[in-house]
Design a protein around this motif. Structure first.
Motif, PDB file in Angstrom:
ATOM      1  N   VAL A  23       0.853  -1.186   0.000  1.00 27.57           N
ATOM      2  CA  VAL A  23       0.000   0.000   0.000  1.00 27.57           C
ATOM      3  C   VAL A  23       0.893   1.242   0.000  1.00 27.57           C
ATOM      4  O   VAL A  23       1.920   1.278   0.683  1.00 27.57           O
ATOM      5  CB  VAL A  23      -0.936  -0.003   1.230  1.00 27.57           C
ATOM      6  N   SER A  24       0.517   2.253  -0.763  1.00 31.34           N
ATOM      7  CA  SER A  24       1.339   3.460  -0.858  1.00 31.34           C
ATOM      8  C   SER A  24       1.317   4.247   0.449  1.00 31.34           C
ATOM      9  O   SER A  24       0.466   4.023   1.315  1.00 31.34           O
ATOM     10  CB  SER A  24       0.831   4.360  -1.985  1.00 31.34           C
ATOM     11  N   ILE A  25       2.253   5.178   0.568  1.00 30.83           N
ATOM     12  CA  ILE A  25       2.329   6.016   1.774  1.00 30.83           C
ATOM     13  C   ILE A  25       1.052   6.827   1.934  1.00 30.83           C
ATOM     14  O   ILE A  25       0.484   6.924   3.026  1.00 30.83           O
ATOM     15  CB  ILE A  25       3.566   6.923   1.725  1.00 30.83           C
ATOM     16  N   SER A  26       0.563   7.411   0.850  1.00 35.27           N
ATOM     17  CA  SER A  26      -0.649   8.231   0.922  1.00 35.27           C
ATOM     18  C   SER A  26      -1.866   7.413   1.329  1.00 35.27           C
ATOM     19  O   SER A  26      -2.675   7.847   2.158  1.00 35.27           O
ATOM     20  CB  SER A  26      -0.915   8.900  -0.425  1.00 35.27           C
ATOM     21  N   GLU A  27      -2.007   6.228   0.747  1.00 36.93           N
ATOM     22  CA  GLU A  27      -3.145   5.372   1.099  1.00 36.93           C
ATOM     23  C   GLU A  27      -3.048   4.894   2.543  1.00 36.93           C
ATOM     24  O   GLU A  27      -4.056   4.813   3.241  1.00 36.93           O
ATOM     25  CB  GLU A  27      -3.217   4.173   0.151  1.00 36.93           C
ATOM     26  N   THR A  28      -1.838   4.592   2.997  1.00 41.26           N
ATOM     27  CA  THR A  28      -1.641   4.176   4.388  1.00 41.26           C
ATOM     28  C   THR A  28      -1.986   5.316   5.338  1.00 41.26           C
ATOM     29  O   THR A  28      -2.632   5.098   6.367  1.00 41.26           O
ATOM     30  CB  THR A  28      -0.191   3.721   4.617  1.00 41.26           C
ATOM     31  N   ALA A  29      -1.567   6.530   4.996  1.00 42.06           N
ATOM     32  CA  ALA A  29      -1.878   7.696   5.828  1.00 42.06           C
ATOM     33  C   ALA A  29      -3.388   7.896   5.932  1.00 42.06           C
ATOM     34  O   ALA A  29      -3.912   8.192   7.017  1.00 42.06           O
ATOM     35  CB  ALA A  29      -1.203   8.935   5.259  1.00 42.06           C
ATOM     36  N   ASP A  30      -4.099   7.730   4.822  1.00 41.75           N
ATOM     37  CA  ASP A  30      -5.558   7.844   4.847  1.00 41.75           C
ATOM     38  C   ASP A  30      -6.183   6.728   5.678  1.00 41.75           C
ATOM     39  O   ASP A  30      -7.153   6.950   6.397  1.00 41.75           O
ATOM     40  CB  ASP A  30      -6.123   7.804   3.426  1.00 41.75           C
ATOM     41  N   LEU A  31      -5.616   5.536   5.590  1.00 42.13           N
ATOM     42  CA  LEU A  31      -6.148   4.379   6.315  1.00 42.13           C
ATOM     43  C   LEU A  31      -6.056   4.563   7.821  1.00 42.13           C
ATOM     44  O   LEU A  31      -7.022   4.328   8.548  1.00 42.13           O
ATOM     45  CB  LEU A  31      -5.392   3.115   5.893  1.00 42.13           C
ATOM     46  N   VAL A  32      -4.898   5.001   8.315  1.00 42.77           N
ATOM     47  CA  VAL A  32      -4.702   5.113   9.756  1.00 42.77           C
ATOM     48  C   VAL A  32      -5.041   6.490  10.308  1.00 42.77           C
ATOM     49  O   VAL A  32      -5.155   6.662  11.508  1.00 42.77           O
ATOM     50  CB  VAL A  32      -3.263   4.727  10.174  1.00 42.77           C
ATOM     51  N   GLY A  33      -5.144   7.491   9.436  1.00 42.38           N
ATOM     52  CA  GLY A  33      -5.530   8.826   9.877  1.00 42.38           C
ATOM     53  C   GLY A  33      -4.389   9.668  10.411  1.00 42.38           C
ATOM     54  O   GLY A  33      -4.614  10.592  11.192  1.00 42.38           O
ATOM     55  N   PHE A  34      -3.159   9.363  10.002  1.00 47.93           N
ATOM     56  CA  PHE A  34      -2.000  10.151  10.395  1.00 47.93           C
ATOM     57  C   PHE A  34      -1.364  10.741   9.146  1.00 47.93           C
ATOM     58  O   PHE A  34      -1.693  10.344   8.024  1.00 47.93           O
ATOM     59  CB  PHE A  34      -0.985   9.292  11.161  1.00 47.93           C
ATOM     60  N   SER A  35      -0.447  11.665   9.333  1.00 46.48           N
ATOM     61  CA  SER A  35       0.181  12.333   8.204  1.00 46.48           C
ATOM     62  C   SER A  35       1.105  11.395   7.438  1.00 46.48           C
ATOM     63  O   SER A  35       1.564  10.378   7.961  1.00 46.48           O
ATOM     64  CB  SER A  35       0.976  13.553   8.676  1.00 46.48           C
ATOM     65  N   ARG A  36       1.402  11.760   6.200  1.00 45.75           N
ATOM     66  CA  ARG A  36       2.325  10.979   5.384  1.00 45.75           C
ATOM     67  C   ARG A  36       3.716  10.957   6.015  1.00 45.75           C
ATOM     68  O   ARG A  36       4.424   9.960   5.944  1.00 45.75           O
ATOM     69  CB  ARG A  36       2.398  11.567   3.975  1.00 45.75           C
TER      70      ARG A  36
END
Length: 69
Positions: A23-36
Motif C-alpha cells: 500500500v502506498s504512503i498516501s493510502e496508508t496515511a488515509d487508512l490510519v488517519g495520520f500524516s504521510r
C-alpha cells in the motif's frame, strides 16, 4: 492535525503491515488517519531497526520519591 502524540503499537503495526503489503504512503496515511510524514518515519524506523514500539514512555525526569519513601 492536533498536537504530536505517541502512536500506539497497534497503529505502528498497521502502518508496517500496510506498507509491507504494497500500500502506498498516501493510502496508508488515509487508512490510519495520520500524516504521510508520520507514516514514512514509522516505516523507515521499522526498516532500519525492526522496531515498532515507542520508547518515549520511558523518557523524562525520574521520580524523586519512590514507593518506600
Amino acid at each position: 492535525m492536533g498536537k504530536k502524540c505517541d502512536l500506539s503499537d497497534f497503529y505502528r503495526g498497521m502502518i508496517v503491515g500496510a506498507r509491507q503489503g504494497g500500500v502506498s504512503i498516501s493510502e496508508t496515511a488515509d487508512l490510519v488517519g495520520f500524516s504521510r510524514t508520520t507514516v514514512s518515519r514509522v516505516y523507515r524506523e521499522w526498516c532500519e531497526k525492526q522496531k515498532t514500539s515507542s520508547e518515549r514512555q520511558f523518557s523524562g525526569r525520574k521520580r524523586l520519591v519512590n514507593e518506600s519513601g
